[in-house]
Write a protein that holds these residues in place. Sequence first.
Motif, PDB file in Angstrom:
ATOM      1  N   VAL A 182      10.884  57.235  15.072  1.00 49.76           N
ATOM      2  CA  VAL A 182       9.501  57.672  14.828  1.00 49.76           C
ATOM      3  C   VAL A 182       8.707  56.570  14.132  1.00 49.76           C
ATOM      4  O   VAL A 182       7.636  56.153  14.596  1.00 49.76           O
ATOM      5  CB  VAL A 182       9.488  58.963  13.985  1.00 49.76           C
ATOM      6  N   GLN A 183       9.258  56.055  13.016  1.00 49.57           N
ATOM      7  CA  GLN A 183       8.509  55.044  12.265  1.00 49.57           C
ATOM      8  C   GLN A 183       8.347  53.770  13.083  1.00 49.57           C
ATOM      9  O   GLN A 183       7.281  53.156  13.086  1.00 49.57           O
ATOM     10  CB  GLN A 183       9.226  54.737  10.951  1.00 49.57           C
ATOM     11  N   GLY A 184       9.406  53.380  13.783  1.00 48.47           N
ATOM     12  CA  GLY A 184       9.331  52.179  14.605  1.00 48.47           C
ATOM     13  C   GLY A 184       8.276  52.318  15.692  1.00 48.47           C
ATOM     14  O   GLY A 184       7.501  51.399  15.935  1.00 48.47           O
ATOM     15  N   TYR A 185       8.241  53.488  16.332  1.00 44.47           N
ATOM     16  CA  TYR A 185       7.249  53.688  17.389  1.00 44.47           C
ATOM     17  C   TYR A 185       5.844  53.590  16.824  1.00 44.47           C
ATOM     18  O   TYR A 185       4.982  52.891  17.379  1.00 44.47           O
ATOM     19  CB  TYR A 185       7.452  55.055  18.059  1.00 44.47           C
TER      20      TYR A 185
ATOM     21  N   ALA B   7       5.296  49.803  15.700  1.00 42.27           N
ATOM     22  CA  ALA B   7       5.329  48.756  16.720  1.00 42.27           C
ATOM     23  C   ALA B   7       4.362  49.041  17.868  1.00 42.27           C
ATOM     24  O   ALA B   7       3.598  48.166  18.268  1.00 42.27           O
ATOM     25  CB  ALA B   7       6.750  48.611  17.254  1.00 42.27           C
ATOM     26  N   TYR B   8       4.390  50.244  18.373  1.00 38.82           N
ATOM     27  CA  TYR B   8       3.616  50.497  19.590  1.00 38.82           C
ATOM     28  C   TYR B   8       2.222  51.037  19.315  1.00 38.82           C
ATOM     29  O   TYR B   8       1.311  50.836  20.110  1.00 38.82           O
ATOM     30  CB  TYR B   8       4.392  51.444  20.506  1.00 38.82           C
ATOM     31  N   LEU B   9       2.022  51.762  18.207  1.00 40.82           N
ATOM     32  CA  LEU B   9       0.672  52.246  17.902  1.00 40.82           C
ATOM     33  C   LEU B   9      -0.031  51.341  16.898  1.00 40.82           C
ATOM     34  O   LEU B   9      -1.191  51.567  16.563  1.00 40.82           O
ATOM     35  CB  LEU B   9       0.729  53.677  17.366  1.00 40.82           C
ATOM     36  N   ASP B  10       0.693  50.313  16.414  1.00 43.47           N
ATOM     37  CA  ASP B  10       0.070  49.295  15.578  1.00 43.47           C
ATOM     38  C   ASP B  10      -0.545  49.868  14.303  1.00 43.47           C
ATOM     39  O   ASP B  10      -1.662  49.504  13.934  1.00 43.47           O
ATOM     40  CB  ASP B  10      -1.007  48.560  16.385  1.00 43.47           C
ATOM     41  N   ILE B  11       0.167  50.803  13.649  1.00 40.13           N
ATOM     42  CA  ILE B  11      -0.313  51.353  12.388  1.00 40.13           C
ATOM     43  C   ILE B  11       0.377  50.599  11.262  1.00 40.13           C
ATOM     44  O   ILE B  11       1.522  50.183  11.397  1.00 40.13           O
ATOM     45  CB  ILE B  11       0.005  52.858  12.294  1.00 40.13           C
TER      46      ILE B  11
ATOM     47  N   PHE C  23       3.139  50.182   5.889  1.00 36.92           N
ATOM     48  CA  PHE C  23       3.165  50.764   4.549  1.00 36.92           C
ATOM     49  C   PHE C  23       2.740  52.225   4.580  1.00 36.92           C
ATOM     50  O   PHE C  23       3.360  53.091   3.967  1.00 36.92           O
ATOM     51  CB  PHE C  23       2.256  49.970   3.607  1.00 36.92           C
ATOM     52  N   ILE C  24       1.650  52.501   5.311  1.00 31.88           N
ATOM     53  CA  ILE C  24       1.139  53.872   5.388  1.00 31.88           C
ATOM     54  C   ILE C  24       2.176  54.762   6.068  1.00 31.88           C
ATOM     55  O   ILE C  24       2.485  55.861   5.598  1.00 31.88           O
ATOM     56  CB  ILE C  24      -0.170  53.905   6.198  1.00 31.88           C
ATOM     57  N   VAL C  25       2.730  54.271   7.180  1.00 29.96           N
ATOM     58  CA  VAL C  25       3.700  55.057   7.940  1.00 29.96           C
ATOM     59  C   VAL C  25       4.888  55.419   7.057  1.00 29.96           C
ATOM     60  O   VAL C  25       5.297  56.578   6.970  1.00 29.96           O
ATOM     61  CB  VAL C  25       4.179  54.282   9.189  1.00 29.96           C
ATOM     62  N   SER C  26       5.429  54.396   6.348  1.00 30.59           N
ATOM     63  CA  SER C  26       6.632  54.684   5.588  1.00 30.59           C
ATOM     64  C   SER C  26       6.322  55.414   4.286  1.00 30.59           C
ATOM     65  O   SER C  26       7.183  56.125   3.762  1.00 30.59           O
ATOM     66  CB  SER C  26       7.428  53.403   5.326  1.00 30.59           C
ATOM     67  N   LEU C  27       5.094  55.281   3.776  1.00 25.57           N
ATOM     68  CA  LEU C  27       4.705  56.082   2.599  1.00 25.57           C
ATOM     69  C   LEU C  27       4.739  57.554   2.984  1.00 25.57           C
ATOM     70  O   LEU C  27       5.301  58.393   2.278  1.00 25.57           O
ATOM     71  CB  LEU C  27       3.308  55.681   2.117  1.00 25.57           C
TER      72      LEU C  27
ATOM     73  N   CYS D   2      16.672  49.261  10.130  1.00 26.54           N
ATOM     74  CA  CYS D   2      16.427  49.548   8.714  1.00 26.54           C
ATOM     75  C   CYS D   2      16.700  51.013   8.407  1.00 26.54           C
ATOM     76  O   CYS D   2      17.376  51.335   7.429  1.00 26.54           O
ATOM     77  CB  CYS D   2      15.008  49.185   8.335  1.00 26.54           C
ATOM     78  N   SER D   3      16.181  51.914   9.250  1.00 27.62           N
ATOM     79  CA  SER D   3      16.368  53.335   8.963  1.00 27.62           C
ATOM     80  C   SER D   3      17.814  53.761   9.156  1.00 27.62           C
ATOM     81  O   SER D   3      18.331  54.585   8.399  1.00 27.62           O
ATOM     82  CB  SER D   3      15.457  54.182   9.842  1.00 27.62           C
TER      83      SER D   3
END
Lengths: 358, 335
Positions: free
Chosen positions: B111-114, B117-121, B124-128, B235-236
């Motif tokens: 989920v976080q990788g997608y 990497a692919y949605l370019d978010i 930091f925000i994603v993993s927060l 990493c995950s």
Amino acid sequence: MNTLKKITSNQMFIPLAALLLLIIFNLIMDPGFFKINLVQNSAGNYVFSGYLITILDMGSELAILAIGMTLVTAASGGQDISVGAVIAIGGSVILRVLCGTDPRPEVLKAPIIVAFLISCVVCMIFGAFNGALVAFFRIQPMVATLIMYTAGRSIAAWINNNTLPVISPAASETFAYFGGFIPGIPIPTPVFIAIICVIITMLILKFTNLGLYTQSVGINENSSRLNGLNPEFIKLMAFVLLGLCVAVAGLIKVSRISTINYSVIAKDIEMDAILAVALGGNALSGGKFNMIASILGAYVIQFLTTTLYKFKVSADALPAYKAVVVIFLVVMSAPIVRDYLEQLRKKMAASRKEAAES
Amino acid sequence: MKKLKNMTDTNLLLAITIVVFFLMYIGAVVILGKGFLKPQNFFNILNTNAALIITSVGMSIVMITGGIDISVGGVAALVSMSCAVYLDYHNGSVAGSILIALAIGLLYGLVQGYLVAYLDIQPFIVSLAGMFFARGMTTIVNTKPFNVANEAFVALKNTRIIVPGMGSTNKKGMYIDAYVEIGVIVALIVVVLFFLVLRYLKLGRNFYAVGGNKQSALMLGINVKRTKFISHIICSMLAGIGGYVYFLHVGSGSASHAMGMEMNAIASSIIGGTMLTGGVGNIIGTLFGVLSLSTIQNIVTSAGFDQAWWTGITIAAMLCIFLVIQSLVIARKNK
């Protein structure tokens, strides 16, 4: 069709739509959510009570933080995740000055205004520390503020030597006013504090170039430099202003309970503050911002929190729900997703046109 | 001096880390006495920090690729709680609990990788959000902390691997063998494996290329998005394994487990010479980063500053110093 597009492209659309959604949801589930009663509180004053008042009351700190966070986001393209920890420091400083070394003082050791001003200075220094790491050492804002995020609560405990000073009503009745009610006024004081902060911010944005300069640094640092701005100074200032906002929020937080709990005070508030900025439709990568939208976003977040609490979601589980909202918001606002949706809309319009022609 | 100038960033930062670690350890021996000379003291550092070593390796890989992941502590807590509930309330097997740990890690990575990497978010925000989600989920799985009583698990938890020839005699003159826990073996395997991957495999070199300069990596024909995606999955997954090792060490499930582990992992990576800007880093450095961090914590507690706040403040101070050093290294390059 054109008016619809105009409405949805307005920055205020996202927070207002979210607010509307929450209001409708609550109306369906339980209309009693919107009831406001006038009840007598423990001090014998008549005060308003109800979920809406709770939202306005508890949302004050968040709204104040959202002001600073918006500036930091716009100027540096990153967020400060140490606000909760620095609130703990600010609150700790206030109690340290008011109580001295005695955890249960009979009388206050200093006037409240002095304690508050010292707390402001301390919080601004910590803001400047974060700002210096970001502006001069060019460290990503979230990593730079990670330092204070870890150390902040420890420093707060250290300031008071890990005691939990309590300001009893016998020592000072006034101290509880900032987070509670002033006798004779039925609206919680934090609401007024938040309104004052918002008005001051609006005046500053209207009569100074702060907003313009912050946005231009966020959009393009190099061209701002070529235009005679000092990007480092403006970034530093954004963090210092956030420090000031944090100090005000810290005063409200400690005044609410007249004491402090270092590991719990303002826990997870950084998440809410960032969420408020994102919900306000501001780009988290910096640049243009809309202050009113951020502040509205803060109250919408508080609305969401209160709604979740009402449905018996425990405080510990709350972050999970909010995280889903954050992910949804950032995914929807990601440029790639936006482009994709735009293309989809165009394709659908084209196919509809074809269908109409044939 | 000229030699110093010609050193690559990776080697320079690695050298700084190793020197700092040895200076600190020698300092500890000199100031705090012989306790630090006992091999078991060193092995205890490994025992308590095996989980941190594993997660830090994952963190380094994400950071080398130019991202960051602060959800690892939350993932570790979620893993320990889920496994604890599975083992005790559902009478599960140890193998099943390991599968759960890996599955949680994989799911998080996907989920976080997608999203990154692919949605370019922003990572930091994603993993927060990921961190808050994991922490919240942990309390949803089970609110109360509890110790696991599952027999097979407890047997595994108490397994000690004796290190030959490193034992010491205690006050009564009895010889006590030095030991490490299973987690340490896992950690060492992870370190060696990913050191080799980063050094010799195409995938590993791609991480450096993408982190160093995305544009030129793209021009070299590297699939930038997929590389980022894989880095987050690794990493995950390592956070999941690290979470399990942590669980194996403490033997209980709790929502407050692994609090601040993300911070320690980031600090270890940075101290170990991984650059936040990406493209620079070394797994061996990360190992030394973890060791330096835990040694300084050890020094702080045994020097009498045993109040909990000193640990937080020292880590933050160390992180700050190394961040500034990095910033200076970048400045050196720009000159």
